[in-house]
Design a protein around this motif. Sequence first.
Motif, short mmCIF file in Angstrom:
data_model
loop_
_atom_site.label_atom_id
_atom_site.label_comp_id
_atom_site.label_asym_id
_atom_site.label_seq_id
_atom_site.Cartn_x
_atom_site.Cartn_y
_atom_site.Cartn_z
N MET A 93 27.08 39.28 54.56
CA MET A 93 26.99 38.81 53.23
C MET A 93 28.37 38.56 52.66
O MET A 93 29.32 39.24 53.02
CB MET A 93 26.33 39.86 52.36
N ARG A 94 28.30 37.65 51.74
CA ARG A 94 29.57 37.28 51.11
C ARG A 94 29.91 38.25 49.99
O ARG A 94 29.07 38.62 49.20
CB ARG A 94 29.45 35.91 50.51
N SER A 95 31.07 38.64 49.98
CA SER A 95 31.47 39.53 48.90
C SER A 95 32.04 38.69 47.75
O SER A 95 32.81 37.75 47.97
CB SER A 95 32.50 40.53 49.39
N ARG A 96 31.62 39.04 46.61
CA ARG A 96 32.09 38.31 45.43
C ARG A 96 33.41 38.91 44.95
O ARG A 96 33.54 40.12 44.87
CB ARG A 96 31.09 38.45 44.29
N LYS A 97 34.29 38.01 44.70
CA LYS A 97 35.56 38.48 44.14
C LYS A 97 35.38 38.69 42.65
O LYS A 97 34.87 37.83 41.95
CB LYS A 97 36.66 37.44 44.35
N ARG A 98 35.75 39.81 42.25
CA ARG A 98 35.68 40.10 40.82
C ARG A 98 36.97 39.70 40.15
O ARG A 98 38.05 39.98 40.65
CB ARG A 98 35.46 41.59 40.59
N ARG A 99 36.80 39.04 39.03
CA ARG A 99 37.99 38.70 38.24
C ARG A 99 38.45 39.93 37.48
O ARG A 99 37.64 40.71 37.01
CB ARG A 99 37.67 37.63 37.22
N ARG A 100 39.70 40.00 37.39
CA ARG A 100 40.26 41.11 36.64
C ARG A 100 40.19 40.77 35.15
O ARG A 100 40.56 39.69 34.71
CB ARG A 100 41.71 41.32 37.06
N LEU A 101 39.70 41.67 34.34
CA LEU A 101 39.57 41.45 32.92
C LEU A 101 40.94 41.52 32.24
O LEU A 101 41.76 42.37 32.57
CB LEU A 101 38.65 42.49 32.30
N LEU A 102 41.13 40.62 31.29
CA LEU A 102 42.36 40.64 30.51
C LEU A 102 42.17 41.52 29.29
O LEU A 102 41.23 41.34 28.52
CB LEU A 102 42.74 39.23 30.06
N ALA A 103 43.01 42.45 29.14
CA ALA A 103 42.94 43.36 28.00
C ALA A 103 43.96 43.00 26.93
O ALA A 103 44.24 43.79 26.05
CB ALA A 103 43.14 44.78 28.47
N GLU A 104 44.51 41.80 26.98
CA GLU A 104 45.51 41.39 26.02
C GLU A 104 44.85 40.67 24.85
O GLU A 104 43.88 39.95 25.03
CB GLU A 104 46.53 40.46 26.69
N MET A 105 45.43 40.86 23.70
CA MET A 105 44.91 40.20 22.52
C MET A 105 45.62 38.86 22.36
O MET A 105 46.84 38.76 22.50
CB MET A 105 45.17 41.07 21.27
#
Length: 139
Positions: A1-13
């Motif tokens: 199965m293909r693993s989904r790359k998770r995007r890193r969340l931006l915590a900047e305002m």
Amino acid sequence: MRSRKRRRLLAEMNVVPYIDVSLVLLVIFMLSAPLLTQGVNVNLPKGVSKPVPDKTPPIVISVAKDGKLDLQYKDQHLSPQLQNLAAAVDKVGHGNPAQMQVLVGGDAHADYGKVMAVMAALQQAGISHVGLLTRPERH
């Protein structure tokens, strides 16, 4: 199965909209600040006053206790109403309002609002050299 790359969340305002709003407010305040000043500009002497030179006699406006105005210039005496004060000063002054010297004197029991109304009328007429008459104190 293909693993989904998770995007890193931006915590900047994102502060760009705040900067835009603050710059707009700064411009508004800079434009409106000169309009908020109120008052009557008066050229009052500092310290001990000197007599008015004889070559340019001033126009003297007196405010009586009952609020009546008396305008004196050389040997002329007028009793103008407040709404006609600018025209009366221009009539006796025969000149540029910016060069006229006007002294305002009020009775000690005259209404302060009336004295300020006289000074405001003179300011609106373009007269910039306005002084206040006082009587020297006796010790």
